[in-house]
Design a protein around this motif. Sequence first.
Motif, PDB file in Angstrom:
ATOM      1  N   PHE A  67       0.816  -1.217   0.000  1.00 27.23           N
ATOM      2  CA  PHE A  67       0.000   0.000   0.000  1.00 27.23           C
ATOM      3  C   PHE A  67       0.848   1.265   0.000  1.00 27.23           C
ATOM      4  O   PHE A  67       0.339   2.365  -0.187  1.00 27.23           O
ATOM      5  N   ALA A  68       2.158   1.140   0.213  1.00 28.36           N
ATOM      6  CA  ALA A  68       3.023   2.325   0.256  1.00 28.36           C
ATOM      7  C   ALA A  68       4.386   2.030  -0.340  1.00 28.36           C
ATOM      8  O   ALA A  68       5.415   2.450   0.191  1.00 28.36           O
ATOM      9  N   GLY A  69       4.391   1.302  -1.442  1.00 27.03           N
ATOM     10  CA  GLY A  69       5.639   1.031  -2.138  1.00 27.03           C
ATOM     11  C   GLY A  69       6.654   0.276  -1.299  1.00 27.03           C
ATOM     12  O   GLY A  69       6.332  -0.668  -0.576  1.00 27.03           O
ATOM     13  N   ILE A  70       7.909   0.732  -1.380  1.00 23.06           N
ATOM     14  CA  ILE A  70       9.001   0.056  -0.681  1.00 23.06           C
ATOM     15  C   ILE A  70       8.802   0.080   0.828  1.00 23.06           C
ATOM     16  O   ILE A  70       9.138  -0.877   1.531  1.00 23.06           O
ATOM     17  N   TRP A  71       8.213   1.173   1.351  1.00 24.89           N
ATOM     18  CA  TRP A  71       8.092   1.325   2.801  1.00 24.89           C
ATOM     19  C   TRP A  71       7.170   0.276   3.411  1.00 24.89           C
ATOM     20  O   TRP A  71       7.478  -0.303   4.456  1.00 24.89           O
ATOM     21  N   SER A  72       6.024   0.014   2.787  1.00 26.02           N
ATOM     22  CA  SER A  72       5.124  -1.014   3.326  1.00 26.02           C
ATOM     23  C   SER A  72       5.725  -2.407   3.152  1.00 26.02           C
ATOM     24  O   SER A  72       5.512  -3.284   3.989  1.00 26.02           O
ATOM     25  N   ALA A  73       6.500  -2.605   2.066  1.00 29.50           N
ATOM     26  CA  ALA A  73       7.180  -3.887   1.896  1.00 29.50           C
ATOM     27  C   ALA A  73       8.228  -4.085   2.987  1.00 29.50           C
ATOM     28  O   ALA A  73       8.351  -5.174   3.559  1.00 29.50           O
ATOM     29  N   LEU A  74       8.977  -3.019   3.301  1.00 28.60           N
ATOM     30  CA  LEU A  74       9.975  -3.109   4.371  1.00 28.60           C
ATOM     31  C   LEU A  74       9.319  -3.359   5.728  1.00 28.60           C
ATOM     32  O   LEU A  74       9.880  -4.047   6.582  1.00 28.60           O
ATOM     33  N   MET A  75       8.117  -2.792   5.923  1.00 29.78           N
ATOM     34  CA  MET A  75       7.378  -3.055   7.157  1.00 29.78           C
ATOM     35  C   MET A  75       7.094  -4.540   7.295  1.00 29.78           C
ATOM     36  O   MET A  75       7.293  -5.133   8.365  1.00 29.78           O
ATOM     37  N   ASN A  76       6.654  -5.171   6.203  1.00 30.60           N
ATOM     38  CA  ASN A  76       6.373  -6.602   6.246  1.00 30.60           C
ATOM     39  C   ASN A  76       7.642  -7.422   6.450  1.00 30.60           C
ATOM     40  O   ASN A  76       7.626  -8.448   7.131  1.00 30.60           O
ATOM     41  N   VAL A  77       8.742  -6.974   5.856  1.00 27.88           N
ATOM     42  CA  VAL A  77      10.021  -7.665   6.066  1.00 27.88           C
ATOM     43  C   VAL A  77      10.393  -7.617   7.541  1.00 27.88           C
ATOM     44  O   VAL A  77      10.786  -8.630   8.135  1.00 27.88           O
ATOM     45  N   ALA A  78      10.263  -6.431   8.157  1.00 24.02           N
ATOM     46  CA  ALA A  78      10.596  -6.281   9.577  1.00 24.02           C
ATOM     47  C   ALA A  78       9.700  -7.144  10.451  1.00 24.02           C
ATOM     48  O   ALA A  78      10.179  -7.784  11.406  1.00 24.02           O
ATOM     49  N   ILE A  79       8.399  -7.194  10.134  1.00 22.02           N
ATOM     50  CA  ILE A  79       7.469  -8.031  10.901  1.00 22.02           C
ATOM     51  C   ILE A  79       7.867  -9.501  10.793  1.00 22.02           C
ATOM     52  O   ILE A  79       7.894 -10.234  11.789  1.00 22.02           O
ATOM     53  N   SER A  80       8.183  -9.929   9.574  1.00 18.46           N
ATOM     54  CA  SER A  80       8.546 -11.335   9.354  1.00 18.46           C
ATOM     55  C   SER A  80       9.834 -11.694  10.078  1.00 18.46           C
ATOM     56  O   SER A  80       9.953 -12.777  10.667  1.00 18.46           O
ATOM     57  N   ILE A  81      10.811 -10.785  10.049  1.00 19.32           N
ATOM     58  CA  ILE A  81      12.071 -11.042  10.760  1.00 19.32           C
ATOM     59  C   ILE A  81      11.813 -11.145  12.264  1.00 19.32           C
ATOM     60  O   ILE A  81      12.385 -12.005  12.959  1.00 19.32           O
ATOM     61  N   ALA A  82      10.941 -10.277  12.778  1.00 20.77           N
ATOM     62  CA  ALA A  82      10.603 -10.326  14.204  1.00 20.77           C
ATOM     63  C   ALA A  82       9.928 -11.647  14.559  1.00 20.77           C
ATOM     64  O   ALA A  82      10.216 -12.247  15.602  1.00 20.77           O
TER      65      ALA A  82
END
Length: 310
Positions: A260-275
Amino acid sequence: MIKPWLLRFHRWLTLVFALPLAVIVVTGLILSFEPMAQVTAARPGTLTADRIVELLGKFDPEGKARSLAYRAYEGRLSIGGVRPDDTIDVDVRTGAELTEDGRLSNLFYYCRVLHETLMLELGWLVHVSTMAMILLMILGIFMGWPRLTNTISGWHKGMAWFGLPLLVLSPLTGLFLAWGISFTGSPPPSARAAPLSMVEAVRKVGAEQDLSGLVWVRGRAGRQLARVVVDGEYRVFSVSEQGLAPTTRNWVRLWHEGNFAGIWSALMNVAISIALVGLMVTGLIIWARRRFRKRRPRVARTGAPVGTPA
């Protein structure tokens, strides 16, 4: 008194669902990079309606195509409905048919199948495991505010508590998607009309949007829809003779997929998955250490196990 029981239930619930949860979380981490790959590769003006129409004329002269999918990170256009049980993959730059699957798109495809069905039509187990993940987080809340220390246990508790809102959001939106809950309501009724040919649909979409951001065009629920990346967001439009009409945003899907927000929302999901991966790994380490301490005999000051001659 109840905290030790909650802790024990939390620990055993993790162990029972450790394997399916590991698959779900790791594949989710990999899939988090797909929107990032699509958005960064979709350079404006690199794909036009004329180019797609040219390729459709070459590979679908009879106009049988019922779907299009574009993977900008591979320059691959997939045309569906022309051949029985197969799609035609085309390199949009050279116009040549691609006979081999792309490595990156293949990786995302199999990760998605694993993520949703564990590759064995076990969607029910994915749903149950996801519910178990949410229950684990709820149990963590009821166990009370943690003591934060620079230990594996301290990091485990810190990640869980400070990332709680986003960590809950990921499995919760996944369940909503699986159960068909979108909070968007039913689409407004529209007058019946003959579906547009794929060539017409492409021209309608290309007249209003940059097709370099095209994700797919296909029919769904009696409507012809197109999904296009617009300012980093995956937007869905209804395609008709009158042109494009934006559909209601499905925030459940947008949040879960992180697009929903380009690279930033993708990075949010990456951070969630890593956590989530970190929580699983640290939780299993804590359990393994506890089990090892229980089985290891106590050692006296002499260095010999208690109960044996020194």
